[in-house]
Design a protein around this motif. Structure first.
Motif: not given
Lengths: 338, 338
Positions: B3-4, B6, B22, B25, B32, B34, B36, B57, B310, B314
């Motif tokens: 979990r990222i 951004i 993003a 990716s 992943t 994402l 945002l 996302v 990303i 990861s």
């Protein structure tokens, strides 16, 4: 006559390249007298080989050599008959006005201080490095002499660098920058924070504030001052990145018949352009703040840099740059005025 | 799922480039999720524009932005609704495992420490910079976070850098160098002299001694450690000299019909070679020693670096690099053992 003492025994290609470079300078600098230090028979036979019988060249016997691997101070103290020590004493005694060598940086720096001597009021003479830029050349002070510098030393580097660029390189009102990690006022380490107000208070130099390392090669400043540790890293990054990129590009050009044809078409112009970035055309790195000019030339010189260093030394002597640096040092620095 | 979080509002081309990076990716990193952060309407409409309806996302509203010109700590404290602050709190609360931004370095560094928090035993998290070399890539620590560093900090940089290169970049037994002005034992400033024995005493890293700046771009070390002032100068020299030389070469190639023909013949291979030296392919500069990964991407990114960042994040999360760094920090440092 500008009298220049030359150590013929320093560098990878000594004495051949050094003597050759000295001989080649004779036609370019008409009012120099060169004193070549080294084993007299060897140097004399090289002069013959290069068809030089000029009375502007004199050989002075110095049978011993200081090698790169010797402890500098010890070598300077013990090797009285070495080319570096004999030539430096010759300068100290007033028989020549400048010293040029492609030998050990450490020995040249030690000898410069121990034999030729520092100017009054200059506790730490810096090593200069002339870095070619997009616009010309930038003098980096200190490129390797005094680590853990004090703010007052950096102020002196700025003053001395300003005189050098004005008098020797011919830059009008040289722009002086302090190497920093950002343009904002609050940036910098303690040394920069302590030095900034001292430089700002100087009215006799054209101080332009912080200079980021990335701007140096674009030529935004004529002189950049910093601690020797930082300066040495800057100089070596410049050399390393340049060398690495050019080796990569060369290998691209040689990689196939097609690229080799392409290379043929661009070679001439590419060479002319890249020549601008060859530090050797500027004739070596001066140590400033000594009683006479001392210039260190790259150890791998093929002689051309010696020729340029002689021209540079000749201009330096003619301009009385030592006198002008000494005069600048005598003006009170801001912290002395307080 | 990695979990990222951004920050979509940082950098010159935000939010378009960030959202684009993003989205791009998603096909490359399949596991992943994402998050945002930015003004929800704007980000949602961009996702539509880029034909993204992935359930991997999620947009989280953050109507405010921290600009480059704001004082970092103040901005982090006051702008609670900014994309940086909201995304960092999201990470701190355990809802994501990494944070990526192309925004203000100062704000990212301040937020990393104030919001996400330092690992126990890490007083000064360094900024990493991935420098492309002839052989691959070298992690430079510290490239700008902590000036006037202490020896123990540099020892930690070496340990953390070793984990990073091993776990994220995949280098076996990474070679660690201490930036110095010469290879000899007696060289260096006080910081280097004090740090050298501490690094030598470390048995869990592959410390190889002094590394001169000129060797960095040739790839002699996988990690080089130094004070942030020095590191920042090294990084900016790398960028500056590279940019300047390439602009000179480009102008040669464009200078006449003949050179343009030559350029045509070498262009393909030259581009491939020079691509190796584009730092952007490595996906940004990590800050190490925080409780989660924080990555700063160049402000001028067109999105590709976001994609790479990303992927890098990861890999970092999958390897539990934070856990491994924390474990390395818990091993006693030599001076603690005394």
């Amino acid at each position: 006559m500008q009298r220049i003492a030359i150590d013929c025994m320093g560098g990878d290609n000594a004495p051949e390249a050094i003597v050759k470079g000295a001989v080649q300078s004779l036609d370019l600098t008409k009012d120099t007298k060169l004193f070549l230090f080294g084993p007299v028979e060897k140097i004399t036979s090289l002069l013959k080989e290069y068809n030089c019988s000029s009375d502007r060249v004199e050989v002075i016997d110095a049978p011993d050599v200081i090698s790169l691997h010797e402890a500098p101070v010890m070598a300077i103290r013990r090797k009285k008959d070495s080319s570096i020590v004999k030539a430096m004493h010759f300068v100290k005694d007033g028989q020549a006005d400048a010293f040029i060598s492609a030998g050990s940086s450490g020995a040249i720096l030690a000898g410069g201080q121990l034999i030729i001597g520092r100017l009054p009021l200059v506790p730490r003479p810096p090593f200069g490095a002339l870095i070619p830029t997009k616009k010309g050349v930038c003098l980096l002070l200190d490129s390797g002499a005094n680590v853990d510098a004090k703010p007052e030393w950096l102020v002196q580097y700025a003053e001395m660098g300003s005189v050098y660029m004005k008098e020797v390189v011919g830059v009008k009102n040289p722009k002086i920058g302090l190497v920093n990690v950002g343009a904002e006022e609050e940036k910098g380490n303690q040394l920069v924070k302590d030095t900034m107000p001292l430089l700002k208070a100087k009215t006799d130099i054209n101080f332009t504030g912080s200079c980021e390392a990335r701007d140096i090669s674009f030529g935004t400043c004529d002189v950049v001052v910093c601690d020797a540790f930082v300066g040495n890293c800057i100089l070596k990054m410049y050399e390393g990145v340049g060398k690495m990129l050019l080796s990569e590009i060369t290998s691209v050009l040689k990689s196939s018949p097609v690229t080799m044809l392409g290379a043929l078409l661009i070679k001439g112009k590419l060479k002319t352009t890249l020549k601008k970035f060859d530090a050797k055309q500027y004739g070596g790195a001066p140590i400033l703040g000594l009683k006479s000019l001392v210039v260190k030339v790259h150890g791998n010189t093929d002689g051309r840099e010696i020729t340029h260093a002689i021209q540079q030394a000749s201009d330096f002597i003619k301009a009385d740059a030592v006198g002008k640096i000494a005069a600048a040092m005598e003006q009170k620095t801001p912290e002395q005025e307080v």
